[in-house]
Design a protein around this motif. Structure first.
Motif, PDB file in Angstrom:
ATOM      1  N   GLY A 190       0.804  -1.214   0.000  1.00 20.60           N
ATOM      2  CA  GLY A 190       0.000   0.000   0.000  1.00 20.60           C
ATOM      3  C   GLY A 190       0.837   1.264   0.000  1.00 20.60           C
ATOM      4  N   THR A 191       1.890   1.275   0.811  1.00 22.47           N
ATOM      5  CA  THR A 191       2.733   2.471   0.905  1.00 22.47           C
ATOM      6  C   THR A 191       3.401   2.778  -0.437  1.00 22.47           C
ATOM      7  OG1 THR A 191       3.224   1.664   3.114  1.00 22.47           O
ATOM      8  CG2 THR A 191       4.457   3.570   2.376  1.00 22.47           C
ATOM      9  N   GLU A 193       3.114   5.204   8.459  1.00 18.16           N
ATOM     10  CA  GLU A 193       4.008   5.623   7.373  1.00 18.16           C
ATOM     11  C   GLU A 193       3.598   6.986   6.815  1.00 18.16           C
ATOM     12  OE1 GLU A 193       4.675   2.700   4.440  1.00 18.16           O
ATOM     13  OE2 GLU A 193       5.285   1.197   5.917  1.00 18.16           O
ATOM     14  N   LEU A 251      -6.700   5.000   0.959  1.00 12.51           N
ATOM     15  CA  LEU A 251      -5.907   3.934   0.336  1.00 12.51           C
ATOM     16  C   LEU A 251      -6.352   2.574   0.863  1.00 12.51           C
ATOM     17  CD1 LEU A 251      -3.499   2.939  -1.380  1.00 12.51           C
ATOM     18  CD2 LEU A 251      -2.039   3.364   0.596  1.00 12.51           C
ATOM     19  N   TYR A 252      -6.454   2.478   2.170  1.00 15.82           N
ATOM     20  CA  TYR A 252      -6.835   1.201   2.770  1.00 15.82           C
ATOM     21  C   TYR A 252      -8.230   0.798   2.316  1.00 15.82           C
ATOM     22  CZ  TYR A 252      -7.680  -2.379   6.265  1.00 15.82           C
ATOM     23  OH  TYR A 252      -7.968  -3.561   6.877  1.00 15.82           O
ATOM     24  N   MET A 294      -0.100   1.675   7.641  1.00 14.45           N
ATOM     25  CA  MET A 294      -0.283   2.698   6.588  1.00 14.45           C
ATOM     26  C   MET A 294      -0.358   4.083   7.219  1.00 14.45           C
ATOM     27  SD  MET A 294      -2.968   1.308   3.803  1.00 14.45           S
ATOM     28  CE  MET A 294      -2.720  -0.229   2.959  1.00 14.45           C
ATOM     29  N   PRO A 315      -4.110   7.752   3.852  1.00 14.42           N
ATOM     30  CA  PRO A 315      -3.976   6.361   4.291  1.00 14.42           C
ATOM     31  C   PRO A 315      -5.319   5.668   4.481  1.00 14.42           C
ATOM     32  CG  PRO A 315      -3.299   7.888   6.032  1.00 14.42           C
ATOM     33  CD  PRO A 315      -3.492   8.697   4.815  1.00 14.42           C
ATOM     34  N   LYS A 365       3.110  -5.393   6.067  1.00 14.26           N
ATOM     35  CA  LYS A 365       2.408  -4.845   4.908  1.00 14.26           C
ATOM     36  C   LYS A 365       1.967  -5.968   3.972  1.00 14.26           C
ATOM     37  CE  LYS A 365       5.680  -1.034   5.059  1.00 14.26           C
ATOM     38  NZ  LYS A 365       6.681  -0.279   4.294  1.00 14.26           N
ATOM     39  N   LYS A 366       0.758  -5.821   3.461  1.00 11.39           N
ATOM     40  CA  LYS A 366       0.259  -6.783   2.483  1.00 11.39           C
ATOM     41  C   LYS A 366       0.693  -6.333   1.087  1.00 11.39           C
ATOM     42  CE  LYS A 366      -4.110  -8.408   3.100  1.00 11.39           C
ATOM     43  NZ  LYS A 366      -5.545  -8.391   3.466  1.00 11.39           N
ATOM     44  N   TYR A 369      -0.018  -6.528  -2.961  1.00 10.43           N
ATOM     45  CA  TYR A 369      -1.149  -6.746  -3.867  1.00 10.43           C
ATOM     46  C   TYR A 369      -0.665  -6.804  -5.305  1.00 10.43           C
ATOM     47  CZ  TYR A 369      -3.981  -5.292   0.127  1.00 10.43           C
ATOM     48  OH  TYR A 369      -4.573  -5.188   1.369  1.00 10.43           O
ATOM     49  N   LEU A 408      -9.818   1.655  -0.443  1.00  7.86           N
ATOM     50  CA  LEU A 408      -9.841   1.262  -1.855  1.00  7.86           C
ATOM     51  C   LEU A 408      -9.224  -0.125  -2.044  1.00  7.86           C
ATOM     52  CD1 LEU A 408      -8.934   4.595  -3.694  1.00  7.86           C
ATOM     53  CD2 LEU A 408     -11.138   3.461  -3.574  1.00  7.86           C
ATOM     54  N   LEU A 409      -8.115  -0.370  -1.365  1.00  9.61           N
ATOM     55  CA  LEU A 409      -7.473  -1.685  -1.487  1.00  9.61           C
ATOM     56  C   LEU A 409      -8.414  -2.776  -0.990  1.00  9.61           C
ATOM     57  CD1 LEU A 409      -3.838  -0.832  -0.290  1.00  9.61           C
ATOM     58  CD2 LEU A 409      -4.518  -1.529  -2.580  1.00  9.61           C
ATOM     59  N   PRO A 417      -6.349  11.701   6.353  1.00  8.68           N
ATOM     60  CA  PRO A 417      -6.596  10.266   6.222  1.00  8.68           C
ATOM     61  C   PRO A 417      -7.584   9.925   5.106  1.00  8.68           C
ATOM     62  CG  PRO A 417      -6.704  10.904   8.521  1.00  8.68           C
ATOM     63  CD  PRO A 417      -6.603  12.170   7.723  1.00  8.68           C
TER      64      PRO A 417
END
Lengths: 104, 430
Positions: A27-28, B75, A49-50, B72, A46, A71-72, A74, A52-53, B101
């Motif tokens: 993700g990062t 970071e 992002l999370y 996440m 963040p 971290k996962k 993808y 949407l993933l 966020p």
């Protein structure tokens, strides 16, 4: 008739898939890729992002392929690739139609 | 050694923007968020710091977010506090450049669920208000045709009724507040969807803090009033009275009739005695006797001890008005249906029936009695049956006496003349 999910993608969704087209990422790394690619124009918080993933993974647009520490990682699926291609084609058509309009 | 402070939590789950600002303001005053319960928030006392707080509302399970999400955030410069506030995970950053966020419209679904939930809770509170007994009872009295205006006013003055009204008002306030806050959250959601600046809402108030504390007690009180606070019992309690009535009994007005009543009470006479106390009238006693047979006996007495003389004067005036303001025109318009029906039975029967409702009184307002401030005696000139023989020519007699803050209202149907007993009634209340 209900609209099919992901029939059109938002800018953030499109860039996320673009990031994974080039290879699997966490993700990062996706967030960093998008920031660089768009010149800072498109930002993914963040939380966004999370979300949407998670959403993409639930709909099989992307798939979890491994871990890197906490971290996962993808990768984009065939379905995700098809969505990306369709969106790209749609946007190209939009740009083309707009340019034709200008010429007229 | 670390020091802590507790502050009341004056927000609901809808006040996301307000909570975030409040936590940031507290941090600037040197109070750093530690943990929270439903009613209060615990802060650690520290050096003031410029800190941004945000509430994580998505994918919060058991008060936690996943390790992946936490990573996440870290970071991106955000730290997730392990302690939640109103079901949200608290995030903070000291980095002014840390990205927000959430910056996409798709992520507002959890907020929409919260908005929907709070709206429904508000609607439920408003329904509870409508089902609170205290609110309904004066309307019930009017619908049931209770013409005792004084009683209606006094009913409102009972302690339990006042408590029920207060409960109703608080329930209504809670319901409205919830819906207003849900609407505010709706604006917040729309701003997120349209990627606009979210409206900065404070919403903090002492009133909000107090209402929050009252939410659970209000719900419990409402449940209790369903079973225990019947307004009919509350407003008009049945009580066993001994022989010490604050007014004369029937036997003192007419010994024969009083004696007959003792036998009649076991044979169909309607006899009841009630008492009540409330703010306006600390003591109210009513005796009700009605028997339509042989002999016809009717004896009502209502005794009121009002809080002060002024109230008693007003009550007296209201009672007198209820008799003397009763005009033929008012009766005619009200009973037109009865007249239309009865006319079909013939002119004679119709005229007889019309006459029953034309209340005309002989009024005697020059009476005096030792200690009495106001006395009025009225005789209803009409009979109430088609056959005059049923009442043997007797008429209802009314006597209203006021001494200071005490008031007696009598209605009598019998052989005696109430006018001759004004001293007796006055002697009980002077």
């Amino acid at each position: 008739m209900a609209r099919k999910k992901f029939s059109t993608l938002t800018e953030q969704m499109f860039y996320l898939l673009m990031a994974l087209i080039g290879g699997s990422k966490c993700g990062t790394d996706v967030s960093e890729y998008i920031r660089k690619k768009s010149g800072g124009r498109v930002l993914l918080g963040p939380g966004t992002l999370y979300a949407l993933l998670s959403d993409f993974e639930a709909e099989n647009v992307i798939a979890y392929v491994g871990m890197e520490g906490k971290k996962k990682i993808y990768a984009i699926t065939d379905y995700g690739r098809r969505l990306y291609d369709e969106e790209l084609k749609r946007m190209k058509q939009c740009v083309f139609d707009a340019e034709m309009e200008d010429e007229e | 050694m670390r020091q802590f402070k507790r502050k009341l939590m004056p927000f609901t789950a809808c006040d996301i923007s307000a909570i975030e600002k409040w936590l940031s303001d507290m941090a600037q005053k040197g109070l750093i968020y530690e943990s929270s319960g439903y009613f209060s928030v615990r802060f650690a006392v520290s050096k003031p710091v410029k800190r941004r707080y945000r509430l994580e509302y998505a994918d919060v399970i058991g008060g936690h977010i996943t390790d992946e999400k936490r990573a996440m955030y870290e970071e991106s410069g955000w730290t997730a506090v392990d302690e939640i506030i109103l079901g949200f995970v608290v995030l903070y950053t000291d980095d002014a450049d840390a990205p927000e966020p959430y910056n996409a419209p798709e992520t507002v679904k959890p907020l929409e669920k919260i908005k929907k939930r709070q709206t429904w809770i508000g609607i439920i509170f408003i329904l509870m208000f409508l089902l609170t007994k205290g609110i309904g009872s004066p309307i019930g009295s009017l619908i049931s045709g209770d013409r005792d205006i004084l009683l209606l006013i006094l009913n409102i003055g009972t302690i339990r009724y006042a408590a029920l009204c207060l409960l109703g008002i608080l329930l209504l306030t809670e319901g409205i507040l919830r819906i207003v806050r849900a609407k505010r959250l709706g604006k917040y959601i729309e701003a997120l969807k349209n990627e606009e600046a979210v409206p900065k809402l404070t919403g903090k108030s002492c009133f909000g803090a107090v209402m929050k504390l009252l939410t659970l007690p209000l719900v419990l009180a409402w449940i209790l009033q369903l079973w225990f606070f019947d307004p009919n019992v509350t407003l008009y309690e049945m009580a066993k009275l001994d022989d010490n009535y604050p007014f004369p009994m029937l036997s003192e007005i007419n010994a024969e009739e009083g004696e007959a009543l003792n036998e009649l009470s076991d044979h169909g006479a309607q006899v009841s005695a009630r008492e009540r106390s409330d703010f306006l009238a600390p003591e109210t006693v009513e005796l009700f006797v009605d028997y339509w047979g042989e002999p016809n006996i009717s004896y009502w007495v209502k005794y009121y001890e009002l809080r002060n003389e002024k109230l008693a004067e007003e009550a007296y005036d209201e009672l007198v008005y209820s008799f003397t303001a009763y005009t033929q025109e008012e009766l005619a318009s009200r009973n037109i249906m009865y007249r239309a029906k009865l006319k079909s039975d013939g002119a004679k029967a119709a005229n007889e029936f019309i006459r029953l409702f034309d209340k005309i009184y002989d009024i005697y307002d020059e009476l005096t009695a030792d200690g009495a401030d106001d006395i009025i005696y009225l005789v209803d000139k009409n009979d109430y049956t088609a056959s005059e023989s049923d009442m043997d020519g007797k008429h209802y007699q009314h006597l209203i006496i006021r001494c200071g803050n005490k008031l007696i209202n009598v209605r009598y149907l019998g052989e005696s003349d109430l006018k001759d007993y004004t001293e007796l009634y006055a002697s009980y209340i002077r």
